[in-house]
Design a protein around this motif. Sequence first.
Motif, PDB file in Angstrom:
ATOM      1  N   ASP A  34      17.152   9.308  24.827  1.00  0.00           N
ATOM      2  CA  ASP A  34      17.193   8.387  23.897  1.00  0.00           C
ATOM      3  C   ASP A  34      16.237   7.234  24.044  1.00  0.00           C
ATOM      4  O   ASP A  34      16.317   6.509  25.216  1.00  0.00           O
ATOM      5  CB  ASP A  34      18.624   7.920  24.015  1.00  0.00           C
ATOM      6  CG  ASP A  34      18.945   6.721  22.909  1.00  0.00           C
ATOM      7  OD1 ASP A  34      18.175   6.585  22.099  1.00  0.00           O
ATOM      8  OD2 ASP A  34      20.053   5.986  23.080  1.00  0.00           O
ATOM      9  N   THR A  35      15.349   6.920  23.233  1.00  0.00           N
ATOM     10  CA  THR A  35      14.434   5.617  23.263  1.00  0.00           C
ATOM     11  C   THR A  35      14.987   4.552  23.196  1.00  0.00           C
ATOM     12  O   THR A  35      14.376   3.377  23.688  1.00  0.00           O
ATOM     13  CB  THR A  35      13.206   6.014  22.225  1.00  0.00           C
ATOM     14  OG1 THR A  35      13.829   5.956  20.868  1.00  0.00           O
ATOM     15  CG2 THR A  35      12.436   7.069  22.417  1.00  0.00           C
ATOM     16  N   GLY A  36      16.305   4.358  22.769  1.00  0.00           N
ATOM     17  CA  GLY A  36      17.052   3.103  22.617  1.00  0.00           C
ATOM     18  C   GLY A  36      17.966   3.226  23.653  1.00  0.00           C
ATOM     19  O   GLY A  36      18.820   1.987  23.737  1.00  0.00           O
ATOM     20  N   THR A  95       6.670  11.459  25.532  1.00  0.00           N
ATOM     21  CA  THR A  95       6.921  12.883  24.953  1.00  0.00           C
ATOM     22  C   THR A  95       7.900  12.931  23.917  1.00  0.00           C
ATOM     23  O   THR A  95       8.320  14.028  23.669  1.00  0.00           O
ATOM     24  CB  THR A  95       7.250  13.734  26.385  1.00  0.00           C
ATOM     25  OG1 THR A  95       8.481  13.181  26.793  1.00  0.00           O
ATOM     26  CG2 THR A  95       6.061  13.674  27.051  1.00  0.00           C
ATOM     27  N   THR A  96       8.718  11.841  23.707  1.00  0.00           N
ATOM     28  CA  THR A  96       9.746  12.042  22.869  1.00  0.00           C
ATOM     29  C   THR A  96       9.527  11.958  21.344  1.00  0.00           C
ATOM     30  O   THR A  96      10.735  12.125  20.648  1.00  0.00           O
ATOM     31  CB  THR A  96      10.686  10.854  23.129  1.00  0.00           C
ATOM     32  OG1 THR A  96      10.186   9.670  23.034  1.00  0.00           O
ATOM     33  CG2 THR A  96      11.576  11.064  24.781  1.00  0.00           C
ATOM     34  N   GLY A  97       8.364  11.862  20.985  1.00  0.00           N
ATOM     35  CA  GLY A  97       8.163  11.862  19.549  1.00  0.00           C
ATOM     36  C   GLY A  97       8.118  13.023  18.906  1.00  0.00           C
ATOM     37  O   GLY A  97       8.502  14.048  19.269  1.00  0.00           O
ATOM     38  N   ALA A 136      17.291  11.046  14.767  1.00  0.00           N
ATOM     39  CA  ALA A 136      18.348  11.993  15.661  1.00  0.00           C
ATOM     40  C   ALA A 136      17.374  12.311  16.773  1.00  0.00           C
ATOM     41  O   ALA A 136      17.988  12.333  18.045  1.00  0.00           O
ATOM     42  CB  ALA A 136      18.908  12.995  14.755  1.00  0.00           C
ATOM     43  N   TRP A 137      16.158  12.774  16.540  1.00  0.00           N
ATOM     44  CA  TRP A 137      15.435  13.330  17.582  1.00  0.00           C
ATOM     45  C   TRP A 137      15.218  12.547  18.663  1.00  0.00           C
ATOM     46  O   TRP A 137      15.050  12.873  19.746  1.00  0.00           O
ATOM     47  CB  TRP A 137      14.255  14.224  16.929  1.00  0.00           C
ATOM     48  CG  TRP A 137      13.331  14.679  17.965  1.00  0.00           C
ATOM     49  CD1 TRP A 137      12.207  14.041  18.667  1.00  0.00           C
ATOM     50  CD2 TRP A 137      13.506  15.829  18.587  1.00  0.00           C
ATOM     51  NE1 TRP A 137      11.654  14.959  19.693  1.00  0.00           N
ATOM     52  CE2 TRP A 137      12.480  16.167  19.537  1.00  0.00           C
ATOM     53  CE3 TRP A 137      14.555  17.111  18.539  1.00  0.00           C
ATOM     54  CZ2 TRP A 137      12.390  17.394  20.322  1.00  0.00           C
ATOM     55  CZ3 TRP A 137      14.193  18.165  19.336  1.00  0.00           C
ATOM     56  CH2 TRP A 137      13.264  18.095  20.257  1.00  0.00           C
ATOM     57  N   VAL A 138      14.632  11.210  18.489  1.00  0.00           N
ATOM     58  CA  VAL A 138      14.149  10.324  19.405  1.00  0.00           C
ATOM     59  C   VAL A 138      15.419   9.679  20.041  1.00  0.00           C
ATOM     60  O   VAL A 138      15.077   8.894  21.192  1.00  0.00           O
ATOM     61  CB  VAL A 138      13.330   9.456  18.740  1.00  0.00           C
ATOM     62  CG1 VAL A 138      12.168   9.870  18.093  1.00  0.00           C
ATOM     63  CG2 VAL A 138      13.867   8.343  17.744  1.00  0.00           C
TER      64      VAL A 138
END
Length: 491
Positions: A408-410, A234-236, A400-402
């Motif tokens: 944070d996807t990372g 859902t983070t994209g 910035a968004w992801v």
Amino acid sequence: MKARLLTALIAVAALATGCAPPPGPAVAPVVLTASAETVDALVDCPELPGLPTARCGSIAVPRDRDAPANGTIDVGFALVPHTDTTRPGLGTIVPNPGGPGGSTIDLAGTLFTEALAPLLDRYDVLLIDTRGVGRSSALQCPALDGPARVFASRQRQRELIGRCGEQLGDKIGDYSTNAVADDIDTVRATLGLSRLDLLGVSYGTYLMAAYAQRHPEHVRSISLAGAYAVNVDTTGEVGAAAFRRAMRLVCDRTGECDGDRVLTDLAALLKRLRAHPEKLTVDGHRVDLDEWQMTTVAGRIFASRPDSGAALALARAAASARHGDLGPARALVRTSLHASAQIYSYGPLALSDAQAWAVTCHDYPRDFDYADPVGTRVREYDTAQAHLDDADFAPFSAAAWVSRADYDTGACLNWPGDATMTSPFPAGSALPDVPVLVLSGDLDANTPIESGDAAAAQFPHATTRVIEGAGHTPASTPEGAAAIVEFIRGI
């Protein structure tokens, strides 16, 4: 990375009656509540004054069901029995307020029972703290004690999360969603229950899908609010698009701003902060006021209950920045960080940040391989991010968004590797054909409408409903809350 703040805990407080039940597959009536003997075998819960009739218990479950020699974890639960003892009970509702990392019993128990009050004459409510939180062997690690992570930069947060994984040692693989689902089923069996009415909010929608996949014969119905599918990220760009939709809706409904103008102003503010970040002092901490921080703060506005005041404050801050005044933007960041720090000050008996990341880094999708060293992971991650198009994430940059805080996807780039770390179940796995209700809010940029549709698609037959004016989660509005109550009542 999915929702992790305890924004869902207050969302259940507004549950009420008033809407007709959505249609669902017919299910034969069956008594599903605990027996009087079972209730009597539990103990009083004097430390839960808001739940005067609750009966508490605890069971020991294996840390790792595949390696029983590794020891056990205590799983605490509280059973609130139905009040009408002259008639058979109609069911047992098992709610989870989301997180991961939040206590169901002490933080959300009273909210759930107040919200479900119209059902409590015939339904039991079974509150279970997930392993690692609250009454279930609360988990913590020194790296994430207290609220310090809230004020750290993106890179520093990733380092702290990875250090926590190292401090957990051989426990890092013990907190998967599947393990939690199996704990729920062990409690169910201990109480002699046959089938459950599952109620998941935010991360709870992920957990309840995992339970349904592993224990389908013990599911009577499923209610999901602020939902997302197990194998869908859902983070994209879907979240960024939902942010744009929500901002325009707030402006249209309040008449106090122009949505397109706000998005243009916000894009300009973010571009300015990307080129010229500055330092800010918040609660004694030196904080970077940069594009990432501002994106984090903006994203949080539509990742919780509806708050038109905060949305309009963002609009004013962006407009002021267009005229060279960053004062309102600084104030917005201070307010947001202070509120987040308060949440993370609760401690693991209410909120376990360690458990939250142990679940997140174990279960959720990632653009790197834990089998690789950290340097290789970073290159894999950066390569994946390079394919994102900033235009899909406007007014934010894709990077910035992801990577905004808590989504944070990372975040798990430095997490220790473990071969068990994978999704709770493969895409396309069978889930039971039981009544399912999925609610989404049109102001939710956390688990937006599209995510709710994907969650519903996991099941053979599910009813979806979009609640106007609802954020994350839609259970925070009377209309959405009433739908849940009446859905369960109508089965």
